[in-house]
Design a protein around this motif. Sequence first.
Motif, mmCIF file in Angstrom:
data_model
loop_
_atom_site.group_PDB
_atom_site.id
_atom_site.type_symbol
_atom_site.label_atom_id
_atom_site.label_comp_id
_atom_site.label_asym_id
_atom_site.label_seq_id
_atom_site.Cartn_x
_atom_site.Cartn_y
_atom_site.Cartn_z
ATOM 1 N N UNK A 99 0.817 -1.201 0.038
ATOM 2 C CA UNK A 99 -0.127 0.053 -0.225
ATOM 3 C C UNK A 99 0.807 1.437 0.145
ATOM 4 N N UNK A 100 0.238 2.034 -0.492
ATOM 5 C CA UNK A 100 1.191 3.538 -0.864
ATOM 6 C C UNK A 100 0.429 4.639 -0.328
ATOM 7 N N UNK A 101 0.693 6.099 -0.305
ATOM 8 C CA UNK A 101 -0.078 6.919 0.244
ATOM 9 C C UNK A 101 -1.425 7.288 -0.713
ATOM 10 N N UNK A 102 -1.408 6.531 -1.712
ATOM 11 C CA UNK A 102 -2.544 6.643 -2.465
ATOM 12 C C UNK A 102 -3.913 5.802 -1.764
ATOM 13 N N UNK A 103 -3.470 5.074 -0.751
ATOM 14 C CA UNK A 103 -4.368 4.818 -0.026
ATOM 15 C C UNK A 103 -4.102 4.904 1.566
ATOM 16 N N UNK A 104 -3.922 3.716 2.317
ATOM 17 C CA UNK A 104 -3.624 3.819 3.739
ATOM 18 C C UNK A 104 -2.121 3.793 4.033
ATOM 19 N N UNK A 105 -1.275 3.536 3.061
ATOM 20 C CA UNK A 105 0.288 3.678 3.285
ATOM 21 C C UNK A 105 0.582 5.037 3.492
ATOM 22 N N UNK A 106 1.998 4.919 3.345
ATOM 23 C CA UNK A 106 2.615 6.236 3.849
ATOM 24 C C UNK A 106 3.716 6.586 2.655
ATOM 25 N N UNK A 107 4.250 5.466 1.776
ATOM 26 C CA UNK A 107 5.263 5.771 1.074
ATOM 27 C C UNK A 107 4.518 6.457 -0.272
ATOM 28 N N UNK A 108 5.294 7.294 -1.060
ATOM 29 C CA UNK A 108 4.896 7.797 -2.409
ATOM 30 C C UNK A 108 5.765 6.863 -3.301
ATOM 31 N N UNK A 109 5.515 7.228 -4.673
ATOM 32 C CA UNK A 109 6.165 6.592 -5.705
ATOM 33 C C UNK A 109 7.594 6.223 -5.471
ATOM 34 N N UNK A 110 8.244 7.437 -5.260
ATOM 35 C CA UNK A 110 9.753 7.274 -5.274
ATOM 36 C C UNK A 110 10.182 6.414 -4.231
ATOM 37 N N UNK A 111 9.484 6.568 -2.682
ATOM 38 C CA UNK A 111 9.961 5.767 -1.751
ATOM 39 C C UNK A 111 9.625 4.192 -2.007
ATOM 40 N N UNK A 112 8.489 4.140 -2.559
ATOM 41 C CA UNK A 112 8.362 2.718 -2.953
ATOM 42 C C UNK A 112 9.443 1.932 -3.565
ATOM 43 N N UNK A 113 9.851 2.711 -4.624
ATOM 44 C CA UNK A 113 10.843 2.345 -5.584
ATOM 45 C C UNK A 113 12.272 1.868 -4.601
ATOM 46 N N UNK A 114 12.376 3.277 -4.167
ATOM 47 C CA UNK A 114 13.923 3.190 -3.211
ATOM 48 C C UNK A 114 13.770 2.072 -2.139
ATOM 49 N N UNK A 115 12.663 1.901 -1.898
ATOM 50 C CA UNK A 115 12.650 0.669 -0.448
ATOM 51 C C UNK A 115 12.581 -0.616 -1.074
ATOM 52 N N UNK A 116 11.888 -0.766 -2.440
ATOM 53 C CA UNK A 116 12.127 -2.071 -3.179
ATOM 54 C C UNK A 116 13.554 -2.445 -3.403
#
Length: 283
Positions: free
Chosen positions: A9-26
Amino acid sequence: MPFADLHLHSRYSDGTYGPEEMAAEARRCGLAAIALTDHDSVEGCADTAQACAAAGIEFIPGVELTVEVEGDELHILGYFIDTQNALLLSQIERFQAARQNRIREMVARLHRLQVPLSEQSVFVLANCRSPGRPHVARALVQAGLCRNLDEAFERFLRRNRPAWVPKFKMDGREAIGLIHQAGGVAALAHPGLNRTDAVIPEMIEAGMDGLECFHTKHSAATAELYLKLADRYGLLVTGGSDCHGMSKGKPLMGTVRVPCGRLEPLRARAAELRRAALLRAAP
Ligand code: AMP
Ligand code: FE
Ligand code: FE
Ligand code: ZN
């Protein structure tokens, strides 16, 4: 061996990461592929796909739809969906309108309880089309009206607490059909959390393709149980961490993952479904 986390889940629902953070964390987790599965939303898919492409991570467009089967709330994951599909987008819009009305209703109930939370503060904080209770909880904490998220849920937001409002849910069969016509595969999310194994056969009859066998809240024994079930019914196997970024304490991305080899049958099934949809649409 390359791995994929297929429930995020990302900040587009109830997560906190935005797109860049999703990719960086992955990348940080050493994942080769991720699927974004926001609740009742595909709003983050385009930007997250772009961020993943730049980071050399394979991106799978997904969604987690809220459904009702025989009175129980279940979640259906869709993978490899066409996020531009008109019917999918229009149904998701209905979902999101209902979610936004639910926020208004929860705030109205809080007002009746003399809790002066502003509607606007929830929407500003949520900053997405698919707001939910976690955003109300965060806004309550931010406004100093609750000490922490647990208190917000315990006092107000949990099921049958005074500010709880039931959620709009789609019919389970309808959700599977919606995912299929958008060229995606449908899998039942975290079956071990719902203990609703009795509905699995009717979901299979409705065309469900897979089972999320691996999930943060599944023990090894639970995963084993659903792997056996998937094998018995010929269902595809999915798995993921259900990471919500920082919103549930520690980030979970990569803690539950599947070998990328598990993606191939999902991809093949999606290709089959797309072909069937094209044939249906052909004159
Ligand atoms: P909603 O979709 O609006 O009903 O909200 C569901 C979300 O609220 C899920 O992501 C849950 O994990 C989260 N949630 C439910 N209960 C709690 C709780 N007691 N504390 C924190 N988050 C919760
Ligand atoms: Fe969630
Ligand atoms: Fe879920
Ligand atoms: Zn989830």
